[in-house]
Design a protein around this motif. Sequence first.
Motif, PDB file in Angstrom:
ATOM      1  N   UNK A   1       0.732  -1.442   0.001  1.00 28.72           N
ATOM      2  CA  UNK A   1       0.090  -0.045  -0.155  1.00 28.72           C
ATOM      3  C   UNK A   1       1.018   1.307   0.222  1.00 28.72           C
ATOM      4  N   UNK A   2       1.857   1.198   0.858  1.00 31.49           N
ATOM      5  CA  UNK A   2       2.696   2.440   0.828  1.00 31.49           C
ATOM      6  C   UNK A   2       3.443   2.729  -0.560  1.00 31.49           C
ATOM      7  N   UNK A   3       3.941   1.614  -1.164  1.00 28.63           N
ATOM      8  CA  UNK A   3       4.631   1.759  -2.671  1.00 28.63           C
ATOM      9  C   UNK A   3       3.379   2.304  -3.512  1.00 28.63           C
ATOM     10  N   UNK A   4       2.177   1.934  -3.668  1.00 35.72           N
ATOM     11  CA  UNK A   4       1.124   2.525  -4.365  1.00 35.72           C
ATOM     12  C   UNK A   4       0.915   3.897  -4.071  1.00 35.72           C
ATOM     13  N   UNK A   5       0.897   4.415  -2.737  1.00 34.62           N
ATOM     14  CA  UNK A   5       0.537   5.828  -2.768  1.00 34.62           C
ATOM     15  C   UNK A   5       1.798   6.578  -2.845  1.00 34.62           C
ATOM     16  N   UNK A   6       3.024   6.055  -2.697  1.00 37.07           N
ATOM     17  CA  UNK A   6       4.336   6.992  -3.125  1.00 37.07           C
ATOM     18  C   UNK A   6       4.250   7.027  -4.528  1.00 37.07           C
ATOM     19  N   UNK A   7       3.844   5.929  -5.043  1.00 38.60           N
ATOM     20  CA  UNK A   7       3.728   6.106  -6.634  1.00 38.60           C
ATOM     21  C   UNK A   7       2.900   7.188  -7.304  1.00 38.60           C
ATOM     22  N   UNK A   8       1.416   6.969  -6.605  1.00 41.01           N
ATOM     23  CA  UNK A   8       0.424   8.112  -6.925  1.00 41.01           C
ATOM     24  C   UNK A   8       1.140   9.504  -6.510  1.00 41.01           C
ATOM     25  N   UNK A   9       1.820   9.695  -5.647  1.00 41.13           N
ATOM     26  CA  UNK A   9       2.275  10.943  -5.104  1.00 41.13           C
ATOM     27  C   UNK A   9       3.410  11.572  -6.074  1.00 41.13           C
ATOM     28  N   UNK A  10       3.779  10.800  -7.076  1.00 46.52           N
ATOM     29  CA  UNK A  10       4.924  10.902  -8.064  1.00 46.52           C
ATOM     30  C   UNK A  10       6.265  10.776  -7.658  1.00 46.52           C
ATOM     31  N   UNK A  11       6.424   9.810  -6.828  1.00 46.58           N
ATOM     32  CA  UNK A  11       7.760   9.460  -6.077  1.00 46.58           C
ATOM     33  C   UNK A  11       8.342   8.581  -7.227  1.00 46.58           C
ATOM     34  N   UNK A  12       9.794   8.843  -7.631  1.00 47.66           N
ATOM     35  CA  UNK A  12      10.295   8.204  -8.641  1.00 47.66           C
ATOM     36  C   UNK A  12      10.506   6.502  -8.132  1.00 47.66           C
ATOM     37  N   UNK A  13      10.352   5.727  -9.034  1.00 48.03           N
ATOM     38  CA  UNK A  13      10.625   4.230  -8.684  1.00 48.03           C
ATOM     39  C   UNK A  13      11.792   4.022  -8.095  1.00 48.03           C
ATOM     40  N   UNK A  14      13.031   4.702  -8.443  1.00 52.19           N
ATOM     41  CA  UNK A  14      14.338   4.412  -7.703  1.00 52.19           C
ATOM     42  C   UNK A  14      14.228   4.906  -6.121  1.00 52.19           C
ATOM     43  N   UNK A  15      13.557   6.086  -5.977  1.00 51.92           N
ATOM     44  CA  UNK A  15      13.331   6.547  -4.711  1.00 51.92           C
ATOM     45  C   UNK A  15      12.501   5.780  -3.901  1.00 51.92           C
TER      46      UNK A  15
END
Length: 112
Positions: A1-15
Amino acid sequence: MTIRHLKHAGVAIKDIAHFVSWRLDGDDSLHERYQFLAKHEQTLEDEISQLESSLAYLRFKKWYYRTAEEAGTEKIHLRAGSKQVDPQTYREYQELLQAGHTAQELGNGSKK
């Protein structure tokens, strides 16, 4: 769930990968994870602020063109003899907002 929210927030995959790596490190990386989230929180807040500003301007322009269309001319909002918006137009719009009208209803022509 954290990964999905970070991705939706525009955080780069490497980050996101760094963040996941820190999670696997356990308590030794609590500070890094906190700082990471604080940084991305600020970035997201800045983006939201910019979007809200753009949305507010678009809503003003909807009101501007709706009222000009109702009057049959854009001249009601312009300084006499120019194509410059009269400062009174901005004041009038702000007064309507302060009187309790929403930007959506002003742009759509709804009455309160």
